[in-house]
Motif scaffolding. Structure first.
Motif, short mmCIF file in Angstrom:
data_model
loop_
_atom_site.label_atom_id
_atom_site.label_comp_id
_atom_site.label_asym_id
_atom_site.label_seq_id
_atom_site.Cartn_x
_atom_site.Cartn_y
_atom_site.Cartn_z
N LEU A 293 0.84 -1.12 -0.20
CA LEU A 293 -0.03 -0.07 -0.08
C LEU A 293 0.94 1.27 0.14
CD1 LEU A 293 -2.99 1.26 0.45
CD2 LEU A 293 -2.26 1.35 2.93
N PHE A 294 1.82 1.43 0.94
CA PHE A 294 2.81 2.60 1.08
C PHE A 294 3.39 2.57 -0.34
CE2 PHE A 294 6.85 4.46 1.74
CZ PHE A 294 6.72 5.40 2.60
N LEU A 295 4.08 1.58 -0.90
CA LEU A 295 4.78 1.69 -2.21
C LEU A 295 3.93 2.17 -3.43
CD1 LEU A 295 7.16 -1.37 -1.98
CD2 LEU A 295 7.76 1.35 -1.69
N SER A 296 2.60 1.60 -3.25
CA SER A 296 1.73 2.06 -4.39
C SER A 296 1.14 3.51 -4.57
CB SER A 296 0.40 1.20 -4.28
OG SER A 296 0.74 -0.17 -4.49
N TYR A 297 1.14 4.10 -3.48
CA TYR A 297 0.97 5.51 -3.16
C TYR A 297 2.19 6.10 -3.45
CZ TYR A 297 -4.06 4.85 -2.79
OH TYR A 297 -5.33 4.53 -2.94
N PHE A 298 3.29 5.85 -2.82
CA PHE A 298 4.65 6.52 -3.16
C PHE A 298 4.62 6.56 -4.68
CE2 PHE A 298 9.25 6.33 -4.19
CZ PHE A 298 9.46 7.22 -3.51
N ILE A 299 4.50 5.40 -5.42
CA ILE A 299 4.85 5.62 -6.88
C ILE A 299 3.90 6.51 -7.51
CG2 ILE A 299 4.80 4.18 -9.10
CD1 ILE A 299 5.85 1.64 -7.14
N LEU A 300 2.45 6.45 -7.18
CA LEU A 300 1.50 7.02 -7.73
C LEU A 300 1.73 8.69 -7.48
CD1 LEU A 300 -1.43 7.71 -9.11
CD2 LEU A 300 -2.22 7.42 -6.56
N THR A 301 2.13 9.07 -6.41
CA THR A 301 2.56 10.63 -6.00
C THR A 301 3.73 10.74 -6.78
OG1 THR A 301 1.47 10.18 -3.90
CG2 THR A 301 2.81 12.16 -4.46
N TYR A 302 4.65 10.02 -6.74
CA TYR A 302 5.88 10.30 -7.60
C TYR A 302 5.69 10.27 -9.09
CZ TYR A 302 10.88 9.91 -9.25
OH TYR A 302 12.18 10.08 -9.54
N PHE A 303 4.92 9.60 -9.64
CA PHE A 303 4.34 10.04 -11.15
C PHE A 303 3.49 11.18 -11.23
CE2 PHE A 303 4.53 5.31 -12.82
CZ PHE A 303 6.09 5.38 -12.95
N TRP A 304 2.60 11.62 -10.29
CA TRP A 304 1.92 12.86 -10.41
C TRP A 304 2.81 13.79 -10.26
CZ3 TRP A 304 -2.28 13.27 -12.90
CH2 TRP A 304 -3.03 12.49 -12.56
N TYR A 305 3.92 13.86 -9.33
CA TYR A 305 4.75 14.97 -9.17
C TYR A 305 5.64 15.21 -10.38
CZ TYR A 305 8.34 17.98 -7.38
OH TYR A 305 9.30 19.12 -7.06
N GLY A 306 6.23 14.03 -11.00
CA GLY A 306 6.90 14.20 -12.11
C GLY A 306 6.25 14.76 -13.18
N GLY A 307 5.04 14.24 -13.46
CA GLY A 307 4.15 14.72 -14.37
C GLY A 307 4.03 16.24 -14.53
N LEU A 308 3.53 16.74 -13.12
CA LEU A 308 2.99 18.00 -13.05
C LEU A 308 4.29 19.02 -12.95
CD1 LEU A 308 0.26 17.42 -10.50
CD2 LEU A 308 -0.20 17.93 -12.67
N SER A 309 5.41 18.54 -12.41
CA SER A 309 6.67 19.36 -12.38
C SER A 309 7.14 19.79 -13.84
CB SER A 309 7.70 18.90 -11.49
OG SER A 309 8.12 17.81 -11.89
N GLY A 310 6.94 18.91 -14.59
CA GLY A 310 7.37 19.33 -15.98
C GLY A 310 6.34 20.17 -16.83
N LYS A 311 5.30 20.36 -16.28
CA LYS A 311 4.26 21.39 -16.85
C LYS A 311 4.24 22.79 -16.30
CE LYS A 311 1.48 17.78 -19.09
NZ LYS A 311 1.71 18.20 -20.41
N MET A 312 4.62 22.70 -15.06
CA MET A 312 4.29 23.74 -14.38
C MET A 312 5.93 24.32 -13.87
SD MET A 312 1.61 22.73 -11.53
CE MET A 312 -0.15 22.15 -12.33
N ARG A 313 5.78 25.82 -13.85
CA ARG A 313 7.25 26.43 -13.70
C ARG A 313 7.48 26.64 -12.09
NH1 ARG A 313 9.95 29.28 -17.70
NH2 ARG A 313 9.02 29.01 -19.68
N ASP A 314 6.22 26.83 -11.30
CA ASP A 314 6.07 26.96 -10.00
C ASP A 314 6.58 25.66 -9.22
OD1 ASP A 314 5.73 27.80 -7.36
OD2 ASP A 314 3.69 27.49 -7.48
#
Length: 165
Positions: free
Chosen positions: A83-104
């Motif tokens: 459970l911990f790893l699943s949400y770790f990977i989910l959040t990592y992917f969200w952060y990776g995707g969003l940080s590439g699209k936003m300058r902030d």
């Protein structure tokens, strides 16, 4: 263009993980059961003396080798680590995707955390509707801890390391 493609790939990965988590919560699972190959490998029950010293409550449930048995105890930790790893990977992917699209710097952190923890809460609500599964607020907290660690890791790899190059 390559940065945009990479961001899109991370977001697609996050959506796929969300689909997996939904699918996993929908069907009956043998909670705290180890796969047979692992159970066969651990027939001698190594560290059973050490595990016998651990007794605690997780939600309404008593967790100990006495209450769950040796393999149930290991299965409990295996399911919580998953459970911990699943949400770790989910959040990592969200952060990776969003940080590439936003300058902030702050916005991807907040949005990734909100998306992941909200999905964890929605997933637990979904589990409460599916009869064989059970929902626990402790699982949302555990998923949130994985999400926070993922954002810290993502910030390091996507922001700090980028500054070193």
């Amino acid at each position: 263009m390559q940065k945009e493609q990479r961001s899109n790939s991370y977001i697609v990965g996050a959506v796929l993980i969300m689909g997996y988590l939904y699918y996993r919560a929908t069907f009956r699972q043998d909670f705290y059961a180890l796969p047979n190959i692992i159970a066969n490998f651990l027939q001698s029950q190594p560290l059973s003396g050490l595990f016998a010293t651990f007794t605690f409550r997780y939600g309404e449930q008593m967790v100990s080798t006495e209450a769950l048995g040796y393999f149930g105890f290991l299965g409990f930790f295996g399911s919580k680590i998953w459970l911990f790893l699943s949400y770790f990977i989910l959040t990592y992917f969200w952060y990776g995707g969003l940080s590439g699209k936003m300058r902030d710097v702050v916005t991807p952190v907040v949005v990734a955390l909100l998306l992941s923890v909200s999905y964890a809460a929605a997933d637990e609500f979904h589990q409460s509707l599916v009869s064989p599964a059970f929902a626990m607020k402790e699982d949302v907290v555990l998923a949130g801890a994985g999400a926070v660690l993922a954002v810290i890791t993502g910030w390091f790899f996507f922001t700090v390391r980028k500054g070193r190059k």
